[in-house]
Write an enzyme that holds these catalytic residues in place. Sequence first.
Site, mmCIF file in Angstrom:
data_model
loop_
_atom_site.group_PDB
_atom_site.id
_atom_site.type_symbol
_atom_site.label_atom_id
_atom_site.label_comp_id
_atom_site.label_asym_id
_atom_site.label_seq_id
_atom_site.Cartn_x
_atom_site.Cartn_y
_atom_site.Cartn_z
ATOM 1 N N GLY A 15 -39.823 -12.043 26.938
ATOM 2 C CA GLY A 15 -38.571 -12.789 26.955
ATOM 3 C C GLY A 15 -38.248 -13.281 28.344
ATOM 4 N N GLY A 72 -33.563 -7.322 34.519
ATOM 5 C CA GLY A 72 -32.568 -7.529 35.556
ATOM 6 C C GLY A 72 -31.781 -6.252 35.726
ATOM 7 N N CYS A 120 -31.001 -1.779 38.793
ATOM 8 C CA CYS A 120 -32.028 -0.781 39.108
ATOM 9 C C CYS A 120 -33.414 -1.378 39.294
ATOM 10 C CB CYS A 120 -32.052 0.296 38.022
ATOM 11 S SG CYS A 120 -30.599 1.358 38.004
ATOM 12 N N LYS A 161 -10.149 2.145 41.590
ATOM 13 C CA LYS A 161 -11.099 2.734 40.647
ATOM 14 C C LYS A 161 -10.658 4.145 40.272
ATOM 15 C CE LYS A 161 -15.397 2.022 41.577
ATOM 16 N NZ LYS A 161 -16.694 2.118 42.291
#
Length: 432
Positions: free
Chosen positions: A253, A257, A260, A35
Amino acid sequence: MRLSVIGCGYLGAVHAAAMSSLGHSVVGIDVDESKIEALGRGAAPFFEPGLPELLSQEIATGRLTFSSDIAAAADATVHFVAVGTPQSADGLSADLRFVDAAIDALLPHLTPGDVVVGKSTVPVGTAARLAEKVSATGAVLAWNPEFLREGFAIQDTLTPDRLVYGVAPGDDVAKAALDEVYATPLAGGIPLIVTDYATAELVKVAANAFLATKISFINAMAEVAEVSGADVTSLADAIGHDARIGRRFLNAGVGFGGGCLPKDIRAFQARATELGVGDSVRFLTEVDKINLRRRDRVVDLATELLGGDVTGKRIAVLGLAFKPNSDDIRDSPALDITVRLHEAGAAVVATDPEAVANARRRHPEVGFGTTTEALAGADIVILLTEWSEYRELDPTVVAEATAGRIVIDGRNTLDAARWRAAGWTYRGLGRS
């Protein structure tokens, strides 16, 4: 100022680049060497609009660097801790191992007068515990919660709705340091709340709990609308005109998700129970259940529209990320529904502008492809993430590729009249 950012995931990488753009000298530190290597050459390890360009710009100035060695923090005077706090594997509570490890690794490199600033979302009481460790070095601790929206993270870092500092009583050092760090946004009139540790910790989880509750409320209304013949979108428009309620986050809807809201409301419940006030947030259990039920509803609706059995049916799934302008599939309703349909025997081909690679790594057993490949010969089309390119699809053109003309609008974002006029059976969630 000279800053370090410990943890270069989504929050930390964005924060490091944004602080550099304010003129500070910043080193981002993470134990993941791959990373760090990617960030060091300006490549973001996740999708966030504008981040690669900002990274490259700031690295070129020499103000922004990255390292896998915690000793690189020694030259900084303000240290932001931005590591993850995922849900524990064995319960609802937050896993604080990464926060504790980051603080412990940082301690030997602190000097008197340094300021350690927590940005991670943590259970109330965490900052007070960590402050004891930090103060032993002569440094001080502050808590500065983040309120980023994926897809708008740079904007939300540089021009947030508000800044919150949680500091110890009488600690002018931490406030003065943070005022200098955020001098530019503060000069622009960004509201500032200076408070205690506990309140600063609660601000983030309380905000997420409220937003989750608002989303689940309108989805509960969608459940009522579906059996009564009402239209939840018109309902949301009507109640949203009330200034006390507002229209934002009232889009029914497949639910929320991401990394958090789901884990934060669960950790909030767990911590409240530990404090003996679990009944005060018991409603969040139902908020969570309502949210998860919407995923069930899409699977049930697809089964119903395909004659009671999805086995062998070709299903085009549009969207895998938990929201548009992101490649994040953590607790994604779209990916969860996709996997459930696959496990039920459907021939699923799912697509997403950014999240296919992440989804394929998580679930290689599922079929993935381009939008064209997903639509080809599909018996039913299910929109699950409201990317603009899906909202703008021409139903007449789509019909030329598919075998059937059935569409489930899992985000209530398509023009229902237009799709029906093109010969499609259109079903939205909570809509007549």
